[in-house]
Design an enzyme around this catalytic site. Structure first.
Site, PDB file in Angstrom:
ATOM      1  N   ARG A  50       0.826  -1.213   0.000  1.00 11.83           N
ATOM      2  CA  ARG A  50       0.000   0.000   0.000  1.00 11.83           C
ATOM      3  C   ARG A  50       0.859   1.262   0.000  1.00 11.83           C
ATOM      4  O   ARG A  50       0.476   2.288  -0.511  1.00 11.83           O
ATOM      5  CB  ARG A  50      -0.893  -0.002   1.243  1.00 11.83           C
ATOM      6  CG  ARG A  50      -2.329  -0.261   0.880  1.00 11.83           C
ATOM      7  CD  ARG A  50      -3.238  -0.057   2.025  1.00 11.83           C
ATOM      8  NE  ARG A  50      -2.581  -0.312   3.308  1.00 11.83           N
ATOM      9  CZ  ARG A  50      -3.200  -0.335   4.468  1.00 11.83           C
ATOM     10  NH1 ARG A  50      -4.476  -0.101   4.525  1.00 11.83           N
ATOM     11  NH2 ARG A  50      -2.567  -0.568   5.590  1.00 11.83           N
ATOM     12  N   LYS A 156       2.421 -18.585   7.854  1.00 13.97           N
ATOM     13  CA  LYS A 156       1.723 -18.832   9.102  1.00 13.97           C
ATOM     14  C   LYS A 156       1.430 -17.495   9.775  1.00 13.97           C
ATOM     15  O   LYS A 156       2.126 -16.533   9.445  1.00 13.97           O
ATOM     16  CB  LYS A 156       2.542 -19.736  10.021  1.00 13.97           C
ATOM     17  CG  LYS A 156       3.806 -19.088  10.585  1.00 13.97           C
ATOM     18  CD  LYS A 156       4.407 -19.935  11.645  1.00 13.97           C
ATOM     19  CE  LYS A 156       3.867 -19.629  13.015  1.00 13.97           C
ATOM     20  NZ  LYS A 156       4.567 -18.552  13.698  1.00 13.97           N
ATOM     21  N   ASP A 185       5.882 -23.572   6.580  1.00 12.41           N
ATOM     22  CA  ASP A 185       6.367 -23.679   7.949  1.00 12.41           C
ATOM     23  C   ASP A 185       7.885 -23.601   7.794  1.00 12.41           C
ATOM     24  O   ASP A 185       8.513 -24.571   7.355  1.00 12.41           O
ATOM     25  CB  ASP A 185       5.963 -25.010   8.578  1.00 12.41           C
ATOM     26  CG  ASP A 185       6.430 -25.088  10.018  1.00 12.41           C
ATOM     27  OD1 ASP A 185       7.570 -24.673  10.294  1.00 12.41           O
ATOM     28  OD2 ASP A 185       5.662 -25.564  10.876  1.00 12.41           O
ATOM     29  N   HIS A 186       8.470 -22.456   8.107  1.00 14.00           N
ATOM     30  CA  HIS A 186       9.856 -22.250   7.680  1.00 14.00           C
ATOM     31  C   HIS A 186      10.833 -23.223   8.352  1.00 14.00           C
ATOM     32  O   HIS A 186      11.930 -23.448   7.853  1.00 14.00           O
ATOM     33  CB  HIS A 186      10.293 -20.793   7.856  1.00 14.00           C
ATOM     34  CG  HIS A 186      10.644 -20.400   9.250  1.00 14.00           C
ATOM     35  ND1 HIS A 186       9.708 -20.047  10.184  1.00 14.00           N
ATOM     36  CD2 HIS A 186      11.836 -20.296   9.877  1.00 14.00           C
ATOM     37  CE1 HIS A 186      10.317 -19.755  11.317  1.00 14.00           C
ATOM     38  NE2 HIS A 186      11.612 -19.883  11.172  1.00 14.00           N
ATOM     39  N   GLU A 224      14.073 -19.571  22.691  1.00 18.83           N
ATOM     40  CA  GLU A 224      14.517 -18.335  22.028  1.00 18.83           C
ATOM     41  C   GLU A 224      15.054 -17.380  23.070  1.00 18.83           C
ATOM     42  O   GLU A 224      14.476 -17.246  24.157  1.00 18.83           O
ATOM     43  CB  GLU A 224      13.333 -17.672  21.336  1.00 18.83           C
ATOM     44  CG  GLU A 224      12.724 -18.509  20.242  1.00 18.83           C
ATOM     45  CD  GLU A 224      11.750 -17.689  19.424  1.00 18.83           C
ATOM     46  OE1 GLU A 224      12.202 -16.988  18.527  1.00 18.83           O
ATOM     47  OE2 GLU A 224      10.545 -17.723  19.727  1.00 18.83           O
ATOM     48  N   ASP A 243       1.984 -19.987  18.297  1.00 15.26           N
ATOM     49  CA  ASP A 243       3.088 -19.424  17.516  1.00 15.26           C
ATOM     50  C   ASP A 243       4.157 -20.470  17.189  1.00 15.26           C
ATOM     51  O   ASP A 243       4.758 -20.422  16.119  1.00 15.26           O
ATOM     52  CB  ASP A 243       3.711 -18.265  18.323  1.00 15.26           C
ATOM     53  CG  ASP A 243       4.752 -17.498  17.529  1.00 15.26           C
ATOM     54  OD1 ASP A 243       4.449 -17.122  16.376  1.00 15.26           O
ATOM     55  OD2 ASP A 243       5.860 -17.256  18.051  1.00 15.26           O
ATOM     56  N   HIS A 248       5.806 -25.360  14.178  1.00 16.66           N
ATOM     57  CA  HIS A 248       7.213 -25.787  14.116  1.00 16.66           C
ATOM     58  C   HIS A 248       7.486 -27.028  14.971  1.00 16.66           C
ATOM     59  O   HIS A 248       8.100 -27.987  14.518  1.00 16.66           O
ATOM     60  CB  HIS A 248       8.142 -24.660  14.586  1.00 16.66           C
ATOM     61  CG  HIS A 248       7.901 -23.347  13.892  1.00 16.66           C
ATOM     62  ND1 HIS A 248       7.556 -23.261  12.568  1.00 16.66           N
ATOM     63  CD2 HIS A 248       7.945 -22.065  14.339  1.00 16.66           C
ATOM     64  CE1 HIS A 248       7.408 -21.984  12.228  1.00 16.66           C
ATOM     65  NE2 HIS A 248       7.641 -21.248  13.282  1.00 16.66           N
TER      66      HIS A 248
HETATM   67  C1  BG6 Z   1       8.180 -17.682  13.950  1.00 18.05           C
HETATM   68  C2  BG6 Z   1       7.491 -17.154  15.171  1.00 18.05           C
HETATM   69  O1  BG6 Z   1       7.339 -18.542  13.241  1.00 18.05           O
HETATM   70  O2  BG6 Z   1       9.346 -18.387  14.339  1.00 18.05           O
HETATM   71  C3  BG6 Z   1       8.422 -16.269  15.980  1.00 18.05           C
HETATM   72  O3  BG6 Z   1       6.345 -16.422  14.790  1.00 18.05           O
HETATM   73  C4  BG6 Z   1       9.702 -17.008  16.286  1.00 18.05           C
HETATM   74  O4  BG6 Z   1       7.794 -15.832  17.182  1.00 18.05           O
HETATM   75  C5  BG6 Z   1      10.288 -17.594  15.020  1.00 18.05           C
HETATM   76  O5  BG6 Z   1      10.600 -16.076  16.864  1.00 18.05           O
HETATM   77  C6  BG6 Z   1      11.476 -18.464  15.339  1.00 18.05           C
HETATM   78  O6  BG6 Z   1      12.120 -18.810  14.151  1.00 18.05           O
HETATM   79  P1  BG6 Z   1      13.660 -19.159  14.139  1.00 18.05           P
HETATM   80  O7  BG6 Z   1      13.913 -19.580  12.720  1.00 18.05           O
HETATM   81  O8  BG6 Z   1      14.382 -17.912  14.534  1.00 18.05           O
HETATM   82  O9  BG6 Z   1      13.836 -20.254  15.121  1.00 18.05           O
END
Ligand code: BG6
Length: 503
Positions: A50, A156, A185-186, A224, A243, A248
């Protein structure tokens, strides 16, 4: 020139083109694919947003993102100009339905220029509430009917609960074929996560012991060391369970627990994974208390820096009950895993960043050795470190050199060689797969719903009962005491990997 086949001509439209995900992850990933000669010979990247940007401003904004977040640091970069010749910006309000025709025109123009019909990829890196509108409007474009070349990528969170995920699936399935839908889902794109399949299914060594007869329990930790990072508006309506666990962590659990696939076909792998989710024992609401623990961080100190408590964060309700930590004990009711607990946990502001899986084997019988030999006897353990360490360690007993029979636990470690520079980021792998039309590392609609089903009783119970002890852990710790009790009740304790990189 690299010796590999590149994907066919592709045009990528990135909704949320001026947003954070594109800035930090998507453009740096595409840039690295470009440097490694994985981008198609003919490609175009069109950011959609936008905000107002001139083409030049947009490119220099993204170039800054590359400098800050690309795995190849500034001095190694180069080829900027060449890469950015493929990048443009389309200012478009996602709610302006008439504007979508401009997208189709853009595809038409490229088709004429390139003399071939390209893959058309719509990447929705936008707030979840915008996904239905955008998908709906894209679905009316003729080019979306082309199942072979047009794809839609959804970030997601996929839904907010089982019902909303089901609704979103129904909407998408009305507009696109399942093979056109790529739900990200990365974690599945991470090298070390993909390596779980190699470890388990390319080696004869592990399979015979990979079951309830030899494995005592399994732990999955995704700790984390960061807090909200300015994402209070999103996180406040999410929480750690939605989350991290729903997606994950349950995906990691599936990789560890799935049966051997008969091929690497996308649907075969996904069938085997969904079997695991369907076999997870539903936690009855009255048992949630004994099987799941939630936490929320208070204010305090994180590595020498003062941080505010969750309830004082921006865009967070001062009385918020959103959890920033979750630990759950699952059982998988099938022949392989009956009776083996899977303990999973995740949290913000943990003492260290560390994602790892530990397979704790049963104790070997010790009677043959003299009592003093077994003083430091430890059961075998296989540890798969996902990040920041990227290694696999096997712990076993060895004789301490000397004249007496004394045993010590020792580790044998496989470490990913080379610097992180050479390891593709998750988004590189995933974007390449989308261009190639390979959905193996993406979530199928039924998987997402099965994962929601697993956590719904916990979510419902937590939402209906106000936690009495929030905030219940301090930053730079390993979470609430109740989480230690959850695992201690079974005679175990959480395994914290104290690593160099994570310090
Ligand atoms: C994301 C979450 O999907 O994954 C975040 O929304 C999280 O809250 C992140 O910090 C963690 O990803 P990675 O690759 O840093 O472990």
């Amino acid at each position: 020139m690299q010796n590999h086949k590149r994907p066919p001509a592709s045009i990528l439209f990135i909704f949320g083109g001026s947003g954070d995900l594109n800035y930090r992850k998507l453009t740096p990933a595409l840039y690295n694919l470009f440097l490694d000669e994985w981008m198609p010979e003919k490609f175009a990247i069109v950011g959609i947003g936008r905000s107002e940007y001139s083409a030049e401003d947009y490119r220099s904004h993204l170039q800054e993102g590359i400098q800050n977040f690309s795995r190849r640091k500034a001095e190694q970069n180069g080829h900027y100009q060449e890469f950015f010749d493929h990048v443009s910006y389309l200012q478009l309000d996602a709610g302006d339905l008439a504007a979508y025709q401009r997208i189709a025109d853009c595809v038409q123009a490229k088709e004429t220029e390139w003399g071939t019909h390209p893959n058309v990829i719509f990447y929705l890196a936008v707030a979840p509430q915008l996904v239905p509108t955008i998908a709906q409007e894209l679905g009316t474009l003729n080019l979306c009917k082309d199942k072979g070349t047009t794809r839609i990528v959804i970030e997601k969170p996929f839904g907010h609960d089982l019902d909303s995920a089901h609704e979103l699936n129904a909407l998408l399935k009305g507009l696109f074929a399942e093979e056109q839908i790529f739900r990200i889902d990365h974690y599945l794109g991470k090298e070390t996560v993909q390596n779980i399949l190699a470890l388990r299914f390319a080696n004869a060594l592990f399979e015979p012991t990979w079951n309830r007869h030899y494995i005592d329990h399994i732990q999955i930790t995704a700790a984390e060391s960061v807090g909200l990072e300015g994402r209070g508006g999103y996180y406040e309506h999410s929480g750690a369970l939605r989350d991290m666990v729903q997606n994950h962590i349950l995906q990691l659990l599936c990789m560890v627990a799935m049966e051997a696939p008969v091929s690497f076909d996308a649907n075969e792998i996904r069938n085997k994974k969904v079997d695991v989710l369907n076999a997870i024992r539903p936690i009855r609401k009255e048992d949630v208390h004994d099987n799941a623990v939630r936490g929320q961080y208070a204010g305090g100190w994180m590595k020498g820096k003062q941080v505010v408590g969750y309830r004082e964060e921006k865009d967070v309700d001062p009385d918020s009950n959103t959890e920033t930590y979750a630990a759950v004990k699952f059982y998988i009711d099938n022949w392989r895993w009956e009776g083996v607990p899977f303990y999973v946990r995740t949290g913000k502001f943990m003492h260290q960043k560390s994602t790892h899986i530990t397979i704790q084997f049963k104790q070997a019988p010790t009677f043959a050795f003299p009592a003093e030999a077994a003083e430091s006897w430890r059961p075998n353990r296989l540890t798969i470190s996902i990040q920041p360490e990227m290694d696999i360690r096997i712990r076993f007993q060895a004789k301490r050199p000397g004249q007496t029979m004394t045993l010590d636990p020792v580790n044998m470690t496989f470490n990913y060689e080379g610097s992180d520079d050479h390891t593709p980021e998750a988004y590189e792998t995933l974007l390449l797969d989308v261009m190639e039309g390979d959905a193996t590392l993406f979530m199928r609609g039924d998987q997402v719903e099965a994962a929601w089903k697993v956590i719904m009783p916990i979510l419902d119970t937590w939402e209906s009962r106000t936690p009495q002890d929030f905030p219940n852990y301090v930053p730079d710790s390993w979470g609430p005491e109740d989480a230690d009790a959850l695992i201690a009740r079974d005679g175990h304790s959480w395994i914290n990997l104290l690593t160099e990189k994570a310090k």
